[in-house]
Write a protein that holds these residues in place. Structure first.
Motif, PDB file in Angstrom:
ATOM      1  N   ARG A 100      39.698  67.303 106.435  1.00 28.29           N
ATOM      2  CA  ARG A 100      39.496  67.974 105.155  1.00 28.29           C
ATOM      3  C   ARG A 100      39.488  69.481 105.381  1.00 28.29           C
ATOM      4  NH1 ARG A 100      34.274  65.799 102.220  1.00 28.29           N
ATOM      5  NH2 ARG A 100      33.415  66.479 104.228  1.00 28.29           N
ATOM      6  N   SER A 121      37.766  71.717 104.116  1.00 30.58           N
ATOM      7  CA  SER A 121      36.403  72.242 104.204  1.00 30.58           C
ATOM      8  C   SER A 121      35.750  71.966 105.548  1.00 30.58           C
ATOM      9  CB  SER A 121      35.540  71.643 103.093  1.00 30.58           C
ATOM     10  OG  SER A 121      35.518  70.227 103.175  1.00 30.58           O
ATOM     11  N   ASN A 180      37.795  79.473 103.249  1.00 35.19           N
ATOM     12  CA  ASN A 180      36.923  78.491 103.877  1.00 35.19           C
ATOM     13  C   ASN A 180      36.356  79.021 105.187  1.00 35.19           C
ATOM     14  OD1 ASN A 180      36.842  76.064 106.046  1.00 35.19           O
ATOM     15  ND2 ASN A 180      36.116  75.354 104.053  1.00 35.19           N
ATOM     16  N   LYS A 209      31.234  77.299  94.855  1.00 30.68           N
ATOM     17  CA  LYS A 209      31.387  76.529  96.089  1.00 30.68           C
ATOM     18  C   LYS A 209      31.203  77.427  97.313  1.00 30.68           C
ATOM     19  CE  LYS A 209      34.872  73.590  93.857  1.00 30.68           C
ATOM     20  NZ  LYS A 209      36.309  73.219  93.865  1.00 30.68           N
ATOM     21  N   ARG A 251      25.120  75.580  94.076  1.00 33.50           N
ATOM     22  CA  ARG A 251      26.267  75.199  94.887  1.00 33.50           C
ATOM     23  C   ARG A 251      26.839  73.867  94.398  1.00 33.50           C
ATOM     24  NH1 ARG A 251      26.743  75.161 101.495  1.00 33.50           N
ATOM     25  NH2 ARG A 251      28.951  74.583 101.559  1.00 33.50           N
ATOM     26  N   SER A 297      30.481  71.108  94.411  1.00 35.25           N
ATOM     27  CA  SER A 297      31.704  70.699  95.098  1.00 35.25           C
ATOM     28  C   SER A 297      32.773  70.262  94.117  1.00 35.25           C
ATOM     29  CB  SER A 297      31.405  69.535  96.058  1.00 35.25           C
ATOM     30  OG  SER A 297      30.847  68.436  95.362  1.00 35.25           O
ATOM     31  N   ASP A 310      34.606  81.548  91.710  1.00 41.95           N
ATOM     32  CA  ASP A 310      35.456  80.424  92.109  1.00 41.95           C
ATOM     33  C   ASP A 310      36.849  80.920  92.469  1.00 41.95           C
ATOM     34  OD1 ASP A 310      35.896  77.774  92.669  1.00 41.95           O
ATOM     35  OD2 ASP A 310      36.462  77.238  90.619  1.00 41.95           O
TER      36      ASP A 310
END
Length: 344
Positions: free
Chosen positions: A63, A65, A85, A146, A167, A169, A186
């Motif tokens: 992933r 993330s 990220n 996020k 926070r 997702s 965002d």
């Protein structure tokens, strides 16, 4: 797993982590393919793949993330990940470092967006004033994101000091409309989703500009020379592919008394002289004329000027092709990596 293959043996191959799904997945695979390093994923749901162009590479799908953490922990030696990220999840003074920050795909921005109905809020200074008003009335601004690390730092830098971060997702842009947050921070690529949810960007509220990035584990590369050599191959191909994307190769036949005479004509226009000058070779024509084939690699911005010049000096059948790779005398990116590893 950190330094072993799946069967427990110490691995010799470099492990490259790439996104397994989401918006970065296709972009990353297309980028690698364009750089001459096509990745094959035998099972669409599998976590491993192969790169036939470089046998020393093991592909693992993760992933987006999770990739920064996998590289930080040494589970992967290199990773392709959104820079947003990496910036959010990196560990200060950790083993993960950025090798190439901007790879040219996956462009987006991390932005501050407030409801359209907030007609008096246009800047971060306005939000700073609003946070004080909220605090004096006994509450704090609620911000959905996020990216809590980057958001908190950015808000403090702009004197927005009274707030609560939420926070999430999921779909952050929905939260103001349902009363879960007052505004959001965002990612956006086009701004369309913000507009559809009746949100507007704050003028100076861009937290970060992001695109695909190449990251590495400094300890793994420093301790395993064979993986470092494979990393060099990947870096060289990426750098050469990116350099070539801005160049075109021109070829034309020009009649002249000698190679030197033809070269002199070509060099009359600096834009047509190429990176280091034209490559010239004789053409053995059937009619015995002295004709020479010239080849130059030029920046694409100079293409029309160069073609016109070659025509003006007798160039016939000027052909243009795109370069696949353009390797310099040395890789500047790899040299910087060696410096970061303390190996220069």
């Amino acid at each position: 797993m950190q330094n072993s293959s799946s069967n427990g043996q110490v691995r010799d191959r470099l492990r490259l982590a790439v996104p397994s799904d989401g918006v970065m997945y296709e972009g990353t695979l297309d980028f690698l393919s364009a750089s001459g390093m096509r990745v094959r994923r035998p099972n669409p749901r599998g976590y491993t793949g192969e790169m036939r162009a470089l046998r020393g590479v093991e592909i693992v799908f993760q992933r987006n993330s999770d990739i920064t953490a996998r590289v930080e922990e040494g589970d992967a030696d290199l990773g392709l990940v959104g820079f947003d990220n990496f910036a959010e999840t990196r560990i200060d003074d950790g083993d993960a470092l950025v090798v190439i920050e901007a790879l040219g795909y996956g462009h987006c921005e991390l932005v501050t967006a407030v409801p359209d109905s907030w007609v008096d809020v246009e800047s971060m200074a306005d939000l700073a004033d609003l946070s004080i008003d909220f605090q004096e009335s006994g509450r704090e601004l609620r911000i959905a994101t996020k990216y809590p690390v980057l958001t908190r730092r950015f808000l403090h830098q702009h004197d927005v000091n009274y707030f609560t971060l939420k926070r999430l997702s999921g779909a952050v842009e929905l939260t103001p409309a349902i009363g879960y947050a007052d505004f959001i921070v965002d990612l956006t690529a086009s701004g369309q989703t913000l507009s559809e949810n009746h949100l507007k960007r704050v003028a100076d509220g861009t937290v970060l500009e992001s695109e695909g990035a190449l990251i590495a584990n400094r300890r793994m590369l420093r301790e395993h020379p064979e993986r470092l050599e494979t990393a060099r191959e990947i870096i060289e191909r990426i750098e050469a592919s990116q350099s070539a994307s801005t160049y075109s190769r021109l070829t034309a036949n020009i009649e002249g008394e000698s190679e030197q005479a033809v070269a002199a004509k070509v060099l009359e226009l600096p834009e047509a002289s190429g990176i280091s000058g034209p490559t010239i070779s004789p053409v053995y024509s059937r009619d015995g004329r002295q004709v020479y084939s010239i080849t130059v690699s030029i920046p694409k911005r100079d293409l029309t000027a160069a073609v016109d010049h070659l025509r003006s000096i007798g160039g016939a059948s000027v052909s243009v092709s795109d370069a696949v790779y353009l390797f310099r005398e040395e890789s500047n990116i790899y040299a910087r990596l060696l410096d970061a590893l303390g190996l220069s």
